[in-house]
Design a protein around this motif. Structure first.
Motif, PDB file in Angstrom:
ATOM      1  N   ALA A 109       0.826  -1.306   0.040  1.00 56.43           N
ATOM      2  CA  ALA A 109       0.093   0.091   0.039  1.00 56.43           C
ATOM      3  C   ALA A 109       0.740   1.279  -0.012  1.00 56.43           C
ATOM      4  N   TYR A 110       2.155   1.006   0.305  1.00 54.15           N
ATOM      5  CA  TYR A 110       3.065   2.540   0.505  1.00 54.15           C
ATOM      6  C   TYR A 110       3.936   2.461  -0.500  1.00 54.15           C
ATOM      7  N   ALA A 111       3.731   3.727  -1.313  1.00 59.31           N
ATOM      8  CA  ALA A 111       4.487   4.175  -2.195  1.00 59.31           C
ATOM      9  C   ALA A 111       5.835   4.774  -2.040  1.00 59.31           C
ATOM     10  N   TYR A 112       5.949   5.379  -0.865  1.00 62.03           N
ATOM     11  CA  TYR A 112       7.280   6.008  -0.684  1.00 62.03           C
ATOM     12  C   TYR A 112       7.861   5.643   0.772  1.00 62.03           C
ATOM     13  N   TRP A 113       9.178   5.215   0.500  1.00 56.65           N
ATOM     14  CA  TRP A 113       9.837   4.799   1.803  1.00 56.65           C
ATOM     15  C   TRP A 113      11.046   5.401   2.332  1.00 56.65           C
ATOM     16  N   GLY A 114      11.404   5.355   3.494  1.00 56.58           N
ATOM     17  CA  GLY A 114      12.430   6.163   3.965  1.00 56.58           C
ATOM     18  C   GLY A 114      13.683   5.239   4.053  1.00 56.58           C
ATOM     19  N   GLN A 115      14.800   5.714   4.398  1.00 58.14           N
ATOM     20  CA  GLN A 115      16.012   4.844   4.241  1.00 58.14           C
ATOM     21  C   GLN A 115      16.298   3.911   5.409  1.00 58.14           C
ATOM     22  N   GLY A 116      15.433   3.987   6.660  1.00 59.51           N
ATOM     23  CA  GLY A 116      15.425   3.103   7.706  1.00 59.51           C
ATOM     24  C   GLY A 116      16.595   3.671   8.679  1.00 59.51           C
ATOM     25  N   THR A 117      15.927   3.097   9.867  1.00 62.03           N
ATOM     26  CA  THR A 117      16.933   3.627  11.221  1.00 62.03           C
ATOM     27  C   THR A 117      17.081   2.258  11.972  1.00 62.03           C
ATOM     28  N   LEU A 118      18.388   1.813  12.592  1.00 62.43           N
ATOM     29  CA  LEU A 118      18.701   0.755  13.091  1.00 62.43           C
ATOM     30  C   LEU A 118      18.352   0.682  14.589  1.00 62.43           C
TER      31      LEU A 118
END
Length: 123
Positions: A109-118
């Motif tokens: 459902a999600y078109a845009y994603w961030g880079q992630g955080t650990l």
């Protein structure tokens, strides 16, 4: 563009608050979600929040411990994580859903994603 931050190393039982800030567009037009992916595992739904914060959604493994919120004036979404467990260790991603036509629980459902955080939770 989405930028997730706030990850780090915490002991089991501790807390962290993740933030997801947007640049270039207003988050108020998007349902926002958080997903996570642990090493060797598939991406897992964590939480989501509707555009106006009226509805929130949680994965079973985090229900009662995590809280998703948003501040549209600050163009930021948050994930408050309490009572952290070692099994919460993962890269956490924020994502934006512009159409709100599919299930909030599905990554599709999600078109845009961030880079992630650990996030690392030690026992």
């Amino acid at each position: 563009q989405l930028q997730a931050s706030g990850g780090g190393l915490v002991q089991a039982g501790g807390s962290l608050r993740l933030s997801c800030a947007a640049s270039g567009s207003a988050l108020s037009g998007y349902r926002m979600g958080w997903f996570r992916q642990a090493p060797g595992k598939e991406r897992e739904f964590v939480a989501a929040i509707s555009r106006n914060s009226f509805r929130t959604y949680y994965g079973d493994s985090v229900k009662g411990r995590f809280t998703v919120s948003r501040d549209n004036a600050k163009n930021t979404v948050y994930l408050q994580m309490n009572s952290l467990k070692p099994e919460d260790t993962a890269i956490y991603y924020c994502a934006a859903d512009p159409l709100i036509s599919a299930s909030a629980y599905s990554s599709q459902a999600y078109a845009y994603w961030g880079q992630g955080t650990l996030v690392t939770v030690s026992s």
